[in-house]
Write a protein that holds these residues in place. Structure first.
Motif, PDB file in Angstrom:
ATOM      1  N   ILE A 144       0.855  -1.184   0.000  1.00 36.27           N
ATOM      2  CA  ILE A 144       0.000   0.000   0.000  1.00 36.27           C
ATOM      3  C   ILE A 144       0.893   1.237   0.000  1.00 36.27           C
ATOM      4  O   ILE A 144       1.530   1.566   0.997  1.00 36.27           O
ATOM      5  CB  ILE A 144      -0.942   0.028   1.219  1.00 36.27           C
ATOM      6  N   ALA A 145       0.942   1.897  -1.141  1.00 35.36           N
ATOM      7  CA  ALA A 145       1.723   3.127  -1.287  1.00 35.36           C
ATOM      8  C   ALA A 145       0.782   4.317  -1.091  1.00 35.36           C
ATOM      9  O   ALA A 145      -0.070   4.303  -0.207  1.00 35.36           O
ATOM     10  CB  ALA A 145       2.416   3.153  -2.648  1.00 35.36           C
ATOM     11  N   SER A 146       0.909   5.352  -1.920  1.00 39.42           N
ATOM     12  CA  SER A 146       0.045   6.524  -1.837  1.00 39.42           C
ATOM     13  C   SER A 146       0.330   7.411  -3.033  1.00 39.42           C
ATOM     14  O   SER A 146       1.452   7.407  -3.575  1.00 39.42           O
ATOM     15  CB  SER A 146       0.322   7.308  -0.543  1.00 39.42           C
ATOM     16  N   VAL A 147      -0.655   8.188  -3.452  1.00 32.65           N
ATOM     17  CA  VAL A 147      -0.389   9.171  -4.497  1.00 32.65           C
ATOM     18  C   VAL A 147       0.638  10.193  -4.011  1.00 32.65           C
ATOM     19  O   VAL A 147       1.281  10.862  -4.820  1.00 32.65           O
ATOM     20  CB  VAL A 147      -1.679   9.881  -4.959  1.00 32.65           C
ATOM     21  N   ALA A 148       0.813  10.304  -2.694  1.00 33.47           N
ATOM     22  CA  ALA A 148       1.828  11.203  -2.148  1.00 33.47           C
ATOM     23  C   ALA A 148       3.233  10.739  -2.485  1.00 33.47           C
ATOM     24  O   ALA A 148       4.192  11.501  -2.311  1.00 33.47           O
ATOM     25  CB  ALA A 148       1.670  11.318  -0.629  1.00 33.47           C
ATOM     26  N   GLY A 149       3.364   9.515  -2.972  1.00 35.43           N
ATOM     27  CA  GLY A 149       4.670   9.021  -3.379  1.00 35.43           C
ATOM     28  C   GLY A 149       5.043   9.400  -4.800  1.00 35.43           C
ATOM     29  O   GLY A 149       6.165   9.131  -5.245  1.00 35.43           O
ATOM     30  N   ILE A 150       4.127  10.039  -5.520  1.00 36.07           N
ATOM     31  CA  ILE A 150       4.391  10.388  -6.918  1.00 36.07           C
ATOM     32  C   ILE A 150       5.131  11.705  -7.037  1.00 36.07           C
ATOM     33  O   ILE A 150       5.993  11.882  -7.901  1.00 36.07           O
ATOM     34  CB  ILE A 150       3.069  10.417  -7.707  1.00 36.07           C
ATOM     35  N   ARG A 151       4.808  12.647  -6.137  1.00 34.68           N
ATOM     36  CA  ARG A 151       5.525  13.924  -6.139  1.00 34.68           C
ATOM     37  C   ARG A 151       5.542  14.483  -4.729  1.00 34.68           C
ATOM     38  O   ARG A 151       4.577  14.346  -3.981  1.00 34.68           O
ATOM     39  CB  ARG A 151       4.845  14.907  -7.091  1.00 34.68           C
ATOM     40  N   GLY A 152       6.649  15.106  -4.351  1.00 32.14           N
ATOM     41  CA  GLY A 152       6.811  15.595  -2.990  1.00 32.14           C
ATOM     42  C   GLY A 152       5.904  16.753  -2.661  1.00 32.14           C
ATOM     43  O   GLY A 152       5.636  17.618  -3.499  1.00 32.14           O
ATOM     44  N   LEU A 153       5.441  16.784  -1.397  1.00 32.36           N
ATOM     45  CA  LEU A 153       4.559  17.840  -0.910  1.00 32.36           C
ATOM     46  C   LEU A 153       5.237  18.545   0.265  1.00 32.36           C
ATOM     47  O   LEU A 153       5.777  17.874   1.151  1.00 32.36           O
ATOM     48  CB  LEU A 153       3.226  17.263  -0.465  1.00 32.36           C
ATOM     49  N   PRO A 154       5.230  19.874   0.301  1.00 32.45           N
ATOM     50  CA  PRO A 154       5.853  20.598   1.416  1.00 32.45           C
ATOM     51  C   PRO A 154       5.287  20.153   2.762  1.00 32.45           C
ATOM     52  O   PRO A 154       4.068  20.022   2.928  1.00 32.45           O
ATOM     53  CB  PRO A 154       5.486  22.066   1.126  1.00 32.45           C
ATOM     54  N   GLY A 155       6.180  19.889   3.705  1.00 35.17           N
ATOM     55  CA  GLY A 155       5.764  19.455   5.029  1.00 35.17           C
ATOM     56  C   GLY A 155       5.500  17.971   5.140  1.00 35.17           C
ATOM     57  O   GLY A 155       5.237  17.463   6.219  1.00 35.17           O
ATOM     58  N   HIS A 156       5.577  17.272   4.011  1.00 33.39           N
ATOM     59  CA  HIS A 156       5.309  15.831   3.967  1.00 33.39           C
ATOM     60  C   HIS A 156       6.570  15.045   3.589  1.00 33.39           C
ATOM     61  O   HIS A 156       6.474  13.933   3.092  1.00 33.39           O
ATOM     62  CB  HIS A 156       4.234  15.515   2.916  1.00 33.39           C
ATOM     63  N   GLY A 157       7.743  15.631   3.790  1.00 42.03           N
ATOM     64  CA  GLY A 157       8.967  15.037   3.269  1.00 42.03           C
ATOM     65  C   GLY A 157       9.169  13.579   3.627  1.00 42.03           C
ATOM     66  O   GLY A 157       9.479  12.752   2.773  1.00 42.03           O
ATOM     67  N   ALA A 158       8.970  13.232   4.902  1.00 35.74           N
ATOM     68  CA  ALA A 158       9.192  11.856   5.329  1.00 35.74           C
ATOM     69  C   ALA A 158       8.153  10.925   4.722  1.00 35.74           C
ATOM     70  O   ALA A 158       8.482   9.839   4.216  1.00 35.74           O
ATOM     71  CB  ALA A 158       9.155  11.769   6.853  1.00 35.74           C
ATOM     72  N   TYR A 159       6.893  11.338   4.752  1.00 33.13           N
ATOM     73  CA  TYR A 159       5.821  10.481   4.238  1.00 33.13           C
ATOM     74  C   TYR A 159       5.941  10.297   2.725  1.00 33.13           C
ATOM     75  O   TYR A 159       5.849   9.176   2.219  1.00 33.13           O
ATOM     76  CB  TYR A 159       4.464  11.079   4.597  1.00 33.13           C
ATOM     77  N   CYS A 160       6.132  11.392   2.004  1.00 32.95           N
ATOM     78  CA  CYS A 160       6.270  11.280   0.550  1.00 32.95           C
ATOM     79  C   CYS A 160       7.468  10.411   0.177  1.00 32.95           C
ATOM     80  O   CYS A 160       7.388   9.580  -0.742  1.00 32.95           O
ATOM     81  CB  CYS A 160       6.411  12.664  -0.077  1.00 32.95           C
ATOM     82  N   ALA A 161       8.583  10.599   0.872  1.00 35.49           N
ATOM     83  CA  ALA A 161       9.769   9.791   0.593  1.00 35.49           C
ATOM     84  C   ALA A 161       9.489   8.318   0.844  1.00 35.49           C
ATOM     85  O   ALA A 161       9.890   7.444   0.065  1.00 35.49           O
ATOM     86  CB  ALA A 161      10.938  10.261   1.450  1.00 35.49           C
ATOM     87  N   SER A 162       8.784   8.023   1.934  1.00 34.01           N
ATOM     88  CA  SER A 162       8.517   6.623   2.266  1.00 34.01           C
ATOM     89  C   SER A 162       7.594   5.971   1.243  1.00 34.01           C
ATOM     90  O   SER A 162       7.778   4.811   0.871  1.00 34.01           O
ATOM     91  CB  SER A 162       7.907   6.511   3.674  1.00 34.01           C
ATOM     92  N   LYS A 163       6.603   6.711   0.749  1.00 34.38           N
ATOM     93  CA  LYS A 163       5.673   6.127  -0.203  1.00 34.38           C
ATOM     94  C   LYS A 163       6.286   6.037  -1.603  1.00 34.38           C
ATOM     95  O   LYS A 163       5.968   5.111  -2.366  1.00 34.38           O
ATOM     96  CB  LYS A 163       4.366   6.926  -0.224  1.00 34.38           C
ATOM     97  N   ALA A 164       7.169   6.962  -1.945  1.00 32.89           N
ATOM     98  CA  ALA A 164       7.921   6.816  -3.197  1.00 32.89           C
ATOM     99  C   ALA A 164       8.802   5.573  -3.127  1.00 32.89           C
ATOM    100  O   ALA A 164       8.947   4.840  -4.121  1.00 32.89           O
ATOM    101  CB  ALA A 164       8.775   8.062  -3.436  1.00 32.89           C
ATOM    102  N   ALA A 165       9.352   5.313  -1.949  1.00 32.68           N
ATOM    103  CA  ALA A 165      10.174   4.119  -1.765  1.00 32.68           C
ATOM    104  C   ALA A 165       9.343   2.849  -1.870  1.00 32.68           C
ATOM    105  O   ALA A 165       9.816   1.829  -2.386  1.00 32.68           O
ATOM    106  CB  ALA A 165      10.888   4.178  -0.419  1.00 32.68           C
ATOM    107  N   VAL A 166       8.098   2.872  -1.376  1.00 32.98           N
ATOM    108  CA  VAL A 166       7.221   1.704  -1.529  1.00 32.98           C
ATOM    109  C   VAL A 166       7.009   1.393  -3.006  1.00 32.98           C
ATOM    110  O   VAL A 166       7.085   0.240  -3.432  1.00 32.98           O
ATOM    111  CB  VAL A 166       5.858   1.946  -0.831  1.00 32.98           C
ATOM    112  N   ILE A 167       6.756   2.431  -3.808  1.00 29.80           N
ATOM    113  CA  ILE A 167       6.531   2.239  -5.235  1.00 29.80           C
ATOM    114  C   ILE A 167       7.757   1.619  -5.895  1.00 29.80           C
ATOM    115  O   ILE A 167       7.662   0.641  -6.646  1.00 29.80           O
ATOM    116  CB  ILE A 167       6.163   3.576  -5.904  1.00 29.80           C
ATOM    117  N   ALA A 168       8.931   2.171  -5.615  1.00 29.97           N
ATOM    118  CA  ALA A 168      10.157   1.658  -6.227  1.00 29.97           C
ATOM    119  C   ALA A 168      10.494   0.257  -5.732  1.00 29.97           C
ATOM    120  O   ALA A 168      10.929  -0.612  -6.510  1.00 29.97           O
ATOM    121  CB  ALA A 168      11.314   2.615  -5.936  1.00 29.97           C
ATOM    122  N   TYR A 169      10.302   0.024  -4.427  1.00 32.75           N
ATOM    123  CA  TYR A 169      10.601  -1.299  -3.871  1.00 32.75           C
ATOM    124  C   TYR A 169       9.710  -2.367  -4.500  1.00 32.75           C
ATOM    125  O   TYR A 169      10.184  -3.438  -4.899  1.00 32.75           O
ATOM    126  CB  TYR A 169      10.421  -1.291  -2.357  1.00 32.75           C
TER     127      TYR A 169
END
Length: 268
Positions: A144-169
């Motif tokens: 379970i990733a998130s659309v937040a993993g597609i592009r970074g959002l201000p203030g969401h650095g850790a969450y966006c990074a983690s969900k981008a990593a889920v997609i790549a993993y």
């Protein structure tokens, strides 16, 4: 010896099953005739929910685990293998979402916690089951990733990074398991109505219920999709945002309210 139970109903293993999307997907699978292996830190919450739903005690089992601790979730997976057999579907759903400010030292610890839960915990959830699935020649591993993993959002650095990593993993794992009969599915929820999202300080387009998401997610897994944004409208929005030049993207998000940092959320 592993309990294979060939004559039993299919089995789904779901982390983060004490609330939200985990419970909604568990109920969808139960209604489809599956047996349930439900994982959470608080199994009493699972037991209360199962009782309130009138679930047949013979068709579900709970396991206490904290996915941010590798040995804890691996042990839960091993217990499932021994007690219920090799799952047909494994859903690494457990995750956390907390805002961060890199200027704050304590928020680096928040990022460590997020990555341990959302990334290492996801891989550790899959780990106990891969050999059994490969030997059987079938199964689905769902991240379970998130659309937040597609592009970074201000203030969401850790969450966006983690969900981008889920997609790549998950994409990497899909390539590794190609030809084995084991499918890897990446699901990217948009905005889902849960107690935590109700605290968000920004607009949430195409907001959907956890039940509606679960219906579409289970159908997507059954179809054999490798990648799916739910709802589909958020997939279009994400692609448009991805296509924006950096300068324009930054202007679009300028002044957007940021996610609550740790300690700013109200208790549930």
């Amino acid at each position: 010896m592993l309990h294979t139970a060939p004559s039993l109903a299919p089995l789904v293993f779901i982390t983060g099953a004490s609330s939200g999307l985990g419970q909604a997907m568990a109920l969808q699978y139960y209604r489809a005739g599956y047996r349930l292996a439900l994982v959470a830190r608080r199994v009493d919450a699972i037991q209360d929910w199962a009782s309130s739903q009138g679930l047949d005690a013979q068709r579900w089992q709970s396991y206490a685990a904290d996915v941010s601790h590798t040995d804890s979730i691996v042990q839960a997976g091993q217990q499932c293998l021994q007690q219920q057999g090799v799952p047909d579907v494994v859903i690494a759903n457990a995750g956390i979402s907390i805002g961060m400010d890199t200027r704050e030292r304590t928020d680096l610890d928040v990022m460590t916690q997020l990555l341990a839960t959302n990334n290492v915990g996801l891989a550790a959830t899959f780990h106990p089951f891969i050999d059994g699935m490969v030997q059987r020649g079938s199964g689905a591993l769902v991240g379970i990733a998130s659309v937040a993993g597609i592009r970074g959002l201000p203030g969401h650095g850790a969450y966006c990074a983690s969900k981008a990593a889920v997609i790549a993993y998950c994409e990497s794992l899909r390539g590794e398991l190609r030809g084995s009969g084991v499918r890897v599915v990446t699901l990217l929820p948009g905005y889902i109505d849960t107690p935590l999202t109700r605290q968000n300080r920004y607009s949430m387009p195409f907001l959907m219920t956890a039940e509606a998401f679960a219906q579409r997610a289970v159908a997507s897994i059954a179809r054999g999709d490798s990648y799916r944004v739910i709802p589909w409208q958020m997939g279009i929005v994400a692609k448009l945002l991805r296509a924006l030049p950096n300068g324009l993207y930054d202007k679009v998000l300028a002044g957007r309210p940021r996610k609550h940092r740790q300690g700013q959320q109200t208790s549930q």
